[in-house]
Design a protein around this motif. Structure first.
Motif, PDB file in Angstrom:
ATOM      1  N   PHE A 250       0.466   5.633   0.607  1.00  0.00           N
ATOM      2  CA  PHE A 250      -0.390   6.756   0.899  1.00  0.00           C
ATOM      3  C   PHE A 250      -0.289   7.939   0.300  1.00  0.00           C
ATOM      4  CE2 PHE A 250       0.538   4.004   4.692  1.00  0.00           C
ATOM      5  CZ  PHE A 250      -0.712   3.651   5.200  1.00  0.00           C
TER       6      PHE A 250
ATOM      7  N   HIS B  49       0.877  -1.143   0.028  1.00  0.00           N
ATOM      8  CA  HIS B  49       0.156  -0.267   0.096  1.00  0.00           C
ATOM      9  C   HIS B  49       0.973   1.213   0.161  1.00  0.00           C
ATOM     10  CE1 HIS B  49      -0.152  -0.165   4.767  1.00  0.00           C
ATOM     11  NE2 HIS B  49       0.833  -0.178   4.329  1.00  0.00           N
TER      12      HIS B  49
ATOM     13  N   TRP C 274       1.402   3.789  10.128  1.00  0.00           N
ATOM     14  CA  TRP C 274       0.240   3.857   9.040  1.00  0.00           C
ATOM     15  C   TRP C 274      -0.825   4.596   9.465  1.00  0.00           C
ATOM     16  CZ3 TRP C 274       0.032  -2.323   8.254  1.00  0.00           C
ATOM     17  CH2 TRP C 274       1.194  -2.603   7.452  1.00  0.00           C
TER      18      TRP C 274
ATOM     19  N   LEU D 182      -2.014   7.872   7.218  1.00  0.00           N
ATOM     20  CA  LEU D 182      -3.468   7.648   6.642  1.00  0.00           C
ATOM     21  C   LEU D 182      -4.146   8.867   7.062  1.00  0.00           C
ATOM     22  CD1 LEU D 182      -5.545   6.060   5.097  1.00  0.00           C
ATOM     23  CD2 LEU D 182      -6.191   5.063   7.001  1.00  0.00           C
TER      24      LEU D 182
ATOM     25  N   TYR E  26      -5.807   6.293  -0.938  1.00  0.00           N
ATOM     26  CA  TYR E  26      -4.938   5.388  -0.416  1.00  0.00           C
ATOM     27  C   TYR E  26      -4.934   4.118  -1.596  1.00  0.00           C
ATOM     28  CZ  TYR E  26      -3.997   1.264   2.589  1.00  0.00           C
ATOM     29  OH  TYR E  26      -3.696  -0.043   2.899  1.00  0.00           O
TER      30      TYR E  26
ATOM     31  N   ALA F 197      -8.763   7.870   1.359  1.00  0.00           N
ATOM     32  CA  ALA F 197      -8.225   7.934   2.647  1.00  0.00           C
ATOM     33  C   ALA F 197      -8.963   8.480   3.767  1.00  0.00           C
ATOM     34  CB  ALA F 197      -6.975   8.636   2.612  1.00  0.00           C
TER      35      ALA F 197
END
Length: 231
Positions: free
Chosen positions: A49, A47, A81, A85, A95, A118
């Motif tokens: 951000f 992932h 995280w 986020l 995201y 996000a």
């Protein structure tokens, strides 16, 4: 009362045959499991951000059945995280998630990407749901992701803790029917050949009957001039 003599050699032969059968069965299942483990696909989830430039590993996927999977998430960097986020969500960013399917036996990989808001993900407590679309070989070639809550208006409140829960559904999509391109091309070629053999068939209405149209218009003009003279 007479007793039959005991014959140990028969018992030993049966025991030896049973042991041999058990060994063969065990070897068969061991070989089968090794082969399956070597050919099983692995799924890595990453992932990022706010952008698609810095993907980091989020965890791994296990496909439990044809319709259900499980995301095993890393637990070491959850606080980082959460902060990342919240920072992206406050700016209205997105995201991004990337899933890489790998065949260990051949090294072949298929990469699929998707994204979500996000802010919505943060409000839901980092709880998201995935729908994986796999082919007949098990590669994830596309997926969708969503969160259960929508982003609130105004300033984003800071949550004390995030749940980090994910649900995974699997949809095996078969290939649809291929278009009949060969038949279309063949019919088009036949039509072109017929038009080449018969040039009149490719002419428009005006090209075919222009002389009749000219004669008709001429007759109407002549009739218009002759009619007043008779009067």
């Amino acid at each position: 009362m007479s007793l039959r003599p005991f014959k140990p050699h028969r018992v030993m032969r049966m025991t030896g045959a049973s042991v041999a059968i058990c060994v063969v069965v065990v070897l068969f299942f061991v070989t089968l499991s090794v082969t399956a483990s070597e050919s099983a696909l692995t799924y890595t989830v990453e992932h990022s951000f706010g952008s698609r430039d810095s993907f980091i590993e989020r965890g791994t996927l296990n496909l439990l059945s044809k319709n259900r999977g499980k995301l095993i998430q890393n637990t070491e960097h959850r606080s980082e995280w959460a902060d990342s986020l919240y920072s992206v969500a406050s700016r209205g960013g997105d995201y991004f998630v990337r899933i890489t399917s790998t065949d260990p036996s051949t090294g072949h990989q298929v990469v699929a990407e998707s994204f979500a808001s996000a802010c919505s993900l943060y409000v839901s407590g980092f709880s998201d749901s995935f729908i994986l679309y796999t082919n007949s070989e098990g590669f994830v070639y596309a997926f969708s992701m969503a969160s259960s809550l929508s982003c609130p208006k105004g300033k984003l409140p800071i949550k004390s803790s995030l749940a980090f829960r994910s649900s995974v559904s699997v949809a095996n999509v078969d290939k649809g029917p291929s278009p009949l391109t060969e038949k279309f091309i063949e019919e088009k070629q036949k039509k072109e050949e017929q038009e080449a053999q018969d040039p009149e068939a490719n002419k428009s209405f005006l090209e075919k009957y222009w002389i009749y149209i000219v004669l008709f218009v001429g007759m109407q003009i002549v009739s218009a001039f002759i009619a007043p003279q008779k009067k």
